[in-house]
Design an enzyme around this catalytic site. Structure first.
Site, PDB file in Angstrom:
ATOM      1  N   ARG A   1      35.863  29.088  30.094  1.00 47.89           N
ATOM      2  CA  ARG A   1      36.762  28.093  29.518  1.00 47.89           C
ATOM      3  C   ARG A   1      37.351  27.256  30.647  1.00 47.89           C
ATOM      4  NH1 ARG A   1      42.859  28.513  27.633  1.00 47.89           N
ATOM      5  NH2 ARG A   1      43.000  26.391  26.881  1.00 47.89           N
TER       6      ARG A   1
ATOM      7  N   HIS B   1      44.786  20.082  29.003  1.00 47.54           N
ATOM      8  CA  HIS B   1      45.523  21.178  29.624  1.00 47.54           C
ATOM      9  C   HIS B   1      46.531  20.546  30.601  1.00 47.54           C
ATOM     10  CE1 HIS B   1      45.281  25.734  30.409  1.00 47.54           C
ATOM     11  NE2 HIS B   1      46.322  25.291  31.129  1.00 47.54           N
TER      12      HIS B   1
ATOM     13  N   GLU C   1      48.520  24.956  24.420  1.00 47.94           N
ATOM     14  CA  GLU C   1      49.932  25.350  24.373  1.00 47.94           C
ATOM     15  C   GLU C   1      50.889  24.171  24.167  1.00 47.94           C
ATOM     16  OE1 GLU C   1      50.677  27.613  27.919  1.00 47.94           O
ATOM     17  OE2 GLU C   1      49.300  29.201  27.361  1.00 47.94           O
TER      18      GLU C   1
ATOM     19  N   ASN D   1      46.544  32.485  23.395  1.00 50.02           N
ATOM     20  CA  ASN D   1      46.893  32.861  24.764  1.00 50.02           C
ATOM     21  C   ASN D   1      47.991  33.909  24.661  1.00 50.02           C
ATOM     22  OD1 ASN D   1      45.214  30.741  25.364  1.00 50.02           O
ATOM     23  ND2 ASN D   1      46.791  29.426  26.246  1.00 50.02           N
TER      24      ASN D   1
ATOM     25  N   TYR E   1      50.344  36.782  26.838  1.00 54.21           N
ATOM     26  CA  TYR E   1      50.742  37.370  28.122  1.00 54.21           C
ATOM     27  C   TYR E   1      51.799  38.458  27.983  1.00 54.21           C
ATOM     28  CZ  TYR E   1      48.212  33.664  30.434  1.00 54.21           C
ATOM     29  OH  TYR E   1      47.213  32.840  30.871  1.00 54.21           O
TER      30      TYR E   1
ATOM     31  N   GLU F   1      43.332  33.087  26.716  1.00 53.61           N
ATOM     32  CA  GLU F   1      43.951  33.460  28.003  1.00 53.61           C
ATOM     33  C   GLU F   1      44.627  34.811  27.861  1.00 53.61           C
ATOM     34  OE1 GLU F   1      46.741  30.648  29.653  1.00 53.61           O
ATOM     35  OE2 GLU F   1      45.479  28.934  29.121  1.00 53.61           O
TER      36      GLU F   1
HETATM   37  O1  IFM Z   1      48.620  29.215  34.236  1.00 53.32           O
HETATM   38  C1  IFM Z   1      49.032  29.131  32.912  1.00 53.32           C
HETATM   39  C2  IFM Z   1      48.074  28.311  32.095  1.00 53.32           C
HETATM   40  O2  IFM Z   1      47.888  27.044  32.621  1.00 53.32           O
HETATM   41  C3  IFM Z   1      48.573  28.152  30.683  1.00 53.32           C
HETATM   42  N1  IFM Z   1      48.903  29.441  30.114  1.00 53.32           N
HETATM   43  C4  IFM Z   1      49.700  30.356  30.883  1.00 53.32           C
HETATM   44  C5  IFM Z   1      49.128  30.496  32.285  1.00 53.32           C
HETATM   45  C6  IFM Z   1      50.005  31.450  33.110  1.00 53.32           C
HETATM   46  O3  IFM Z   1      51.279  30.927  33.229  1.00 53.32           O
END
Ligand code: IFM
Length: 449
Positions: free
Chosen positions: A78, A122, A167, A292, A294, A351
């Site tokens: 990606r 992005h 995002e 995404n 985290y 992500e």
């Molecule tokens: O690095 C970023 C990415 O560009 C977008 N999503 C979160 C990642 C980590 O912060």
């Protein structure tokens, strides 16, 4: 019967990056400046004064990077397309050399049996469009659709999975509410307008794709559970507001065609009152959702802070170099929302990864990144559990292939499976890259190791 940790047949294993974070050479071959180029060249915006001027020098080293992906056994990659390379002024005159770069990259990926997943936006808006108000200008929807059409026409015969915007809620929050990201505005009247236009732009790019494209398109949303810090009703209400701004700002209009009521309450008169059909234009049928994931946030009510409140990480919880709690179960939770509240669309994890503080230069050829390996294993097990509970997940991209420019945090937090020595541009796969290669080769069975 599948062995416990095997993923569905054809599961698409990949890694992700974005243009400004890795490419470098932002003005090469006729490209125009983007808002991140401007922002990073504004003193005081980025830790250590870092810029994306060189980054991982991927713009010149892309062949080696594709070979590296091949060596890791990636099935998908990606990446994002830099709008200012394709249209230096954001609209009008096309820069063929910008498109040539991505065409060469896509061809090399396909030659190596790696499926390209292309993101159209992005975060690198052409600076010339920012001069016209950027995402605050209602024309931004048309600008984006026109740009998208140019890219589809050149690459859709080879790219079979597209993402419109990465995002949108993070762009509205960081770029227009907090001012920590480009274009650096800090204005609660602007943030919802920017969000609305980003979502309209997404809808317009999907509509353009239906007219021109032949494959699949989705959007990448950052999803992050917002858990109340206590049983107190005020903390619960604060968590619901944070959830509306962080998660449902993207999910609800895109998938249900409405905005969460909490947002109207939160922003009051600042909430945009667009024409009635705006939400229908945002809610376009999608082929998949990019998720995404985290971390989660623990939310405590703070009267004075509004949406800018800080989120305390629970004491003793493991954290990344960005201070983000490691919370694998949150992935099961967000995938459960998509299954139960949003019609269980096909999902790609676009992500997921962990930032660590790691040495700038390596003495040898090894880097043992044990916390990242633990993070990867735990999140893939969570993913396996979600799939076992009926979530329709089709693929996973680790963030990130390479250490790269982490926006306002600069280069110190490293997310890569592959270490980058920025002084020499030497790439060294970390232990997590070797683990990920085994997981890919065994379609997940290596998770049992
Ligand atoms: O690095 C970023 C990415 O560009 C977008 N999503 C979160 C990642 C980590 O912060």
């Amino acid at each position: 019967m599948q062995p416990a940790l095997e993923f569905p047949r054809g599961f698409l294993w990949g890694a992700a990056t974005s243009a400004y974070q890795i490419e470098g050479s932002p003005l090469a071959d006729g490209a125009g400046p983007g808002i991140w180029h401007r922002f990073t060249h504004t003193p005081g915006t980025i830790a250590d004064g870092a810029t994306g001027d060189v980054a991982c020098d991927h713009y010149r080293r892309w062949r080696d990077d594709v070979a590296l992906m091949r060596a890791l056994g990636l099935r998908a990659y990606r990446f994002s397309i830099a709008w200012p390379r394709v249209l230096p002024d954001g609209r009008g005159r096309v820069n063929p050399r910008g498109l040539d770069f991505y065409e060469r990259l896509v061809d090399a990926l396909l030659e190596h049996g790696i499926e390209p997943l292309a993101t159209l936006y992005h975060w690198d808006l052409p600076a010339a469009l920012d001069d016209r108000g950027g995402w605050l200008n209602p024309d931004s929807t048309d600008w984006f659709a026109d740009y998208a059409r140019i890219v589809y026409r050149r690459l859709d015969d080879r790219v079979r999975r597209w993402l419109t915007v990465n995002e949108p809620a993070v762009v509205a929050d960081g770029g227009y509410l907090r001012g920590t990201m480009a274009p650096g505005h800090r204005n609660r009247f602007e943030a919802p307008i920017a969000a609305h236009h980003l979502l309209l732009a997404h809808g317009a790019a999907v509509q353009a794709y239906r007219a021109e494209g032949h494959h699949a398109i989705g959007i990448a949303l950052n999803l992050e559970p917002q858990h109340p810090a206590s049983d107190d009703a005020a903390d619960h209400a604060a968590a619901r507001r944070a959830d509306a701004w962080t998660n449902r700002l993207g999910l609800d209009p895109v998938l249900l065609g409405r905005y969460p009521d909490e947002l109207r309450t939160l922003f009051g008169a600042a909430w945009p009152h667009g024409p009635d059909d705006d939400l229908a234009r945002i809610r376009q049928p999608l082929d998949f959702i990019g998720c995404n994931y985290y971390t989660r946030r623990v939310v405590r009510h703070d009267e004075g802070a509004g949406l800018l409140q800080a989120a305390p990480v629970p004491q003793g919880a493991p954290c990344s170099a960005l201070g983000w709690e490691v919370f694998p179960h949150g992935l099961v939770e967000v995938l459960g929302w998509l299954r139960d509240q949003y019609g269980n669309p096909p999902v790609h994890i676009t992500e997921n990864g962990m930032a660590l503080h790691e040495p700038a230069a390596l003495a040898g050829d090894e880097l043992e990144d044990a916390p990242r390996m633990t993070y990867l294993r735990a999140h893939l097990r969570a993913l396996q559990a979600a799939i076992g509970r009926g979530c329709d997940v089709r693929g996973y991209c680790a963030w990130s292939l390479l250490d790269n420019f982490e926006w306002a945090a600069g280069y110190a937090p490293r997310f890569g499976l592959v270490h980058v020595d920025y002084a020499t541009q030497r790439r060294t796969p970390k232990a997590s890259a070797r683990l990920y290669a085994r997981i890919i080769a065994t379609n997940g069975r290596a998770l049992a190791e």
